[in-house]
Write an enzyme that holds these catalytic residues in place. Structure first.
Site, PDB file in Angstrom:
ATOM      1  N   CYS A 385      38.206 -47.012  91.547  1.00  0.00           N
ATOM      2  CA  CYS A 385      37.340 -46.938  90.368  1.00  0.00           C
ATOM      3  C   CYS A 385      36.019 -47.684  90.625  1.00  0.00           C
ATOM      4  O   CYS A 385      35.179 -47.185  91.356  1.00  0.00           O
ATOM      5  CB  CYS A 385      38.089 -47.452  89.143  1.00  0.00           C
ATOM      6  SG  CYS A 385      37.465 -46.694  87.627  1.00  0.00           S
ATOM      7  N   HIS A 519      42.792 -44.364  88.859  1.00  0.00           N
ATOM      8  CA  HIS A 519      43.654 -45.526  89.120  1.00  0.00           C
ATOM      9  C   HIS A 519      45.032 -45.080  89.621  1.00  0.00           C
ATOM     10  O   HIS A 519      45.967 -44.963  88.816  1.00  0.00           O
ATOM     11  CB  HIS A 519      43.820 -46.344  87.833  1.00  0.00           C
ATOM     12  CG  HIS A 519      42.585 -47.074  87.445  1.00  0.00           C
ATOM     13  ND1 HIS A 519      42.268 -48.314  87.955  1.00  0.00           N
ATOM     14  CD2 HIS A 519      41.567 -46.739  86.626  1.00  0.00           C
ATOM     15  CE1 HIS A 519      41.112 -48.717  87.456  1.00  0.00           C
ATOM     16  NE2 HIS A 519      40.658 -47.781  86.653  1.00  0.00           N
ATOM     17  N   GLU A 521      47.202 -46.719  91.123  1.00  0.00           N
ATOM     18  CA  GLU A 521      48.226 -47.772  90.991  1.00  0.00           C
ATOM     19  C   GLU A 521      49.075 -47.592  89.727  1.00  0.00           C
ATOM     20  O   GLU A 521      50.203 -48.058  89.660  1.00  0.00           O
ATOM     21  CB  GLU A 521      47.574 -49.161  91.015  1.00  0.00           C
ATOM     22  CG  GLU A 521      46.770 -49.580  89.785  1.00  0.00           C
ATOM     23  CD  GLU A 521      45.310 -49.106  89.805  1.00  0.00           C
ATOM     24  OE1 GLU A 521      45.008 -48.128  90.514  1.00  0.00           O
ATOM     25  OE2 GLU A 521      44.483 -49.702  89.087  1.00  0.00           O
TER      26      GLU A 521
HETATM   27  N1  GLN Z   1      32.928 -50.202  85.134  1.00  0.00           N
HETATM   28  C1  GLN Z   1      33.136 -48.942  85.758  1.00  0.00           C
HETATM   29  C2  GLN Z   1      32.989 -47.777  84.785  1.00  0.00           C
HETATM   30  O1  GLN Z   1      33.116 -47.940  83.597  1.00  0.00           O
HETATM   31  C3  GLN Z   1      34.473 -48.867  86.453  1.00  0.00           C
HETATM   32  C4  GLN Z   1      35.638 -49.009  85.521  1.00  0.00           C
HETATM   33  C5  GLN Z   1      36.917 -49.342  86.223  1.00  0.00           C
HETATM   34  O2  GLN Z   1      36.919 -49.806  87.356  1.00  0.00           O
HETATM   35  N2  GLN Z   1      38.021 -49.143  85.571  1.00  0.00           N
HETATM   36  O3  GLN Z   1      32.766 -46.677  85.210  1.00  0.00           O
END
Ligand code: GLN
Length: 547
Positions: A385, A519, A521
């Protein structure tokens, strides 16, 4: 409640004495051993705090925000539930006081209460009861964990609601399990039962008589203490069960079963069944106890002071280790402390580098530094992410020389290789967001499909070009940089089905360099480890053998 399947039984899990006793893990473990006896289970969490969901709560305070396939931002206990039971959690499995009140107030505004005075009892408690019995089918057991500790003011409506449900459904369909602590006083050489007695008295004040006491304890409960607890708390002696401290969480289901927890449940509900088959847990515990080796992996993030903030990530790395019969030793590095000058000192002893999800400016330069180190030194790199977004910025800045490349999350006037997404497709319908809109519940959330490029490393790892993974982010890599990034050696190897949103990136010139916008995970389980974690740990082990 007429639509409820008559065979469905409810187990309510409350906690007493102190917080952080591990109710989530206890509930998940109980569910898992009941499954091993052939029962169908469902797990639910009721959180008494006033936030509508934990989505806007600081990970430093509340730990990780778990995301379900259907896009609910939920307490991290839902992660334990999924990992231990394999049952995908849904929106209907998680609520908070904020959500309950929001519904009550919406109904009041809508005029649904026909002029009644709206009160905690019955309106709030009815809403809680409705939540507990909603969206069920043919489950044998529904395990409902009440967050917080008995005696908390905000927990009272929940205790009243479950008391009423037990009355309405009948005690033959409802069971109360209370998790407490038996502190060990070394100078006296004794386990102390008084806090447990007080906690049960408190529950009884609310009209709840626990049926099983699950007592966290460092040592086995001596006969005398067990008898005392049983007598003073009004509980059968064999329903006072020790929840002993264990060295790894995979031992918890085995330990509960050994202490007779599942037997107590079956006896209570009068269901004769053969013993649980827990061989799958035994196998995992064996592997964890005697790994073939150890591999060090750095996680470079902002929330390393509270490891609960990376709960699923930590677990997924462990799953990857178990699949490779290796112990993964995580080196947690605060990204704020990592600089070009000390990167060698901090990272030269690890064989893999992972930059996890995150929000906000603090520590980002350290994350970009971690990516540079991994890229240049050919250390396996996994960006998740925000970690993928940092990897994209790193290529733009350090390979292509575009020094002001950034995300608009951090700098409105940058070369915006990553920008705010204000519209996208969800199940064929357009989703719209505004940059000044609410923060809560408005990210790209939950399961989305991605299409992976045929022949890419990531598609080989998945063994497929069509995947679905869970998202939780507001910003996206801008696809218009695709060919520029490719010139810098970074390939966009996966996108949303319409080709507009980059979902995965990789470096063909590197042994293992993958970034994903989602994600992974969140979907990894001990019995079904996520392929990306399995392969990343494998590559890290290979790297460790080279040095
Ligand atoms: N801050 C980033 C976004 O909003 C990544 C978010 C995250 O890593 N969950 O796109």
């Amino acid at each position: 409640m007429s639509e409820l399947n008559p065979k469905t039984k409810f187990i309510f899990i409350t906690g007493g004495v102190v917080s952080s006793l591990g109710k989530g893990l206890a509930s998940a473990s109980l569910a898992s051993i009941l499954q091993s006896r052939g029962f169908k289970v469902r797990l639910r969490k009721l959180d008494p705090y006033l936030n509508v969901d934990p989505g806007t709560m600081s990970p430093f305070q509340h730990g990780e925000v778990f995301v379900t396939d259907d896009g609910t931002e939920a307490d991290l206990d839902l992660g334990h539930y999924e990992r231990f039971s394999g049952v995908s959690a849904r929106k209907s499995d998680s609520t908070t006081t904020g959500k309950i009140y929001q519904r009550v107030i919406d109904r009041e505004r809508h005029g649904d209460y026909l002029g009644a005075t709206i009160q905690v009892i019955p309106h709030v408690t009815n809403e809680i009861k409705e939540f507990i019995v909603s969206d069920l089918s043919d489950e044998d057991f529904v395990l409902c964990e009440i967050g917080g500790t008995v005696g908390d003011i905000e927990g009272q409506p929940y205790l009243e609601a479950i008391r009423q449900l037990a009355y309405e459904l009948g005690r033959e369909r409802t069971m109360f399990v209370h998790l407490t602590l038996l502190p060990y006083i070394p100078t006296a050489g004794e386990l102390k039962t008084k806090p447990t007695q007080h906690s049960v008295k408190k529950l009884q004040e609310y009209g709840i008589q626990p049926d099983v006491l699950l007592c966290r304890s460092q040592i086995a409960i001596p006969e005398n203490e067990r008898r005392k607890i049983a007598l003073f708390c009004n509980i059968r002696e064999d329903n006072v069960i020790a929840a002993l401290d264990v060295s790894n969480i995979y031992q918890v289901p085995l330990s509960y079963s050994k202490e007779g927890m599942d037997k107590a449940v079956c006896r209570y509900f009068n269901i004769p069944t053969p013993d649980a088959d827990l061989s799958k847990w035994e196998k995992i515990v064996e592997t964890v106890k005697a790994p073939e080796g150890e591999v060090r992996i750095a996680v470079v993030g902002k929330y390393v002071k509270l490891l609960e903030a990376y709960k699923s990530l930590h677990e997924a790395l462990n799953h990857g280790g178990i699949a490779n019969k290796y112990k993964v030793k995580i080196k947690w590095i605060d990204s704020e402390t990592l600089t070009k000058e000390n990167s060698d000192e901090l990272l030269s002893d690890v064989s893999g580098i992972l930059v996890p999800g995150g929000f906000g400016a603090r520590g980002t330069e350290g994350k970009i530094e971690a990516v540079r180190y991994a890229r240049e030194n050919k250390v396996p790199f996994f960006g998740i992410c925000f970690g993928m977004q940092m990897a994209v910025i790193e290529t733009m800045r350090n390979v292509l020389g575009i020094k002001n490349a950034n995300t608009t999350e951090l700098d409105e006037n940058c070369e915006a290789v990553i920008g705010l997404m204000t519209e996208w497709d969800k199940d064929g319908a357009k989703q719209y967001r505004h940059k000044d809109g609410d923060l809560g519940g408005t990210m790209r959330l939950g399961a989305y499909d991605s299409v992976l490029k045929d022949g890419s490393k990531i598609s080989q790892i998945y063994g497929s070009t069509n995947i679905s993974e869970r998202h939780r982010h507001r910003y996206e890599v801008n696809i218009k940089y695709k060919s520029q990034l490719a010139q810098g050696g970074l390939i966009i190897s996966g996108t949303s089905p319409d080709g507009k949103l980059p979902e995965t990136v990789e470096r063909p010139d590197h042994p293992w360099f993958i970034g994903v916008q989602y994600h992974p995970e969140l979907k990894s389980k001990p019995f079904d480890p996520h392929p990306l974690f399995v392969d990343f740990v494998k590559a890290s082990i290979e790297k460790s053998r080279l040095v």
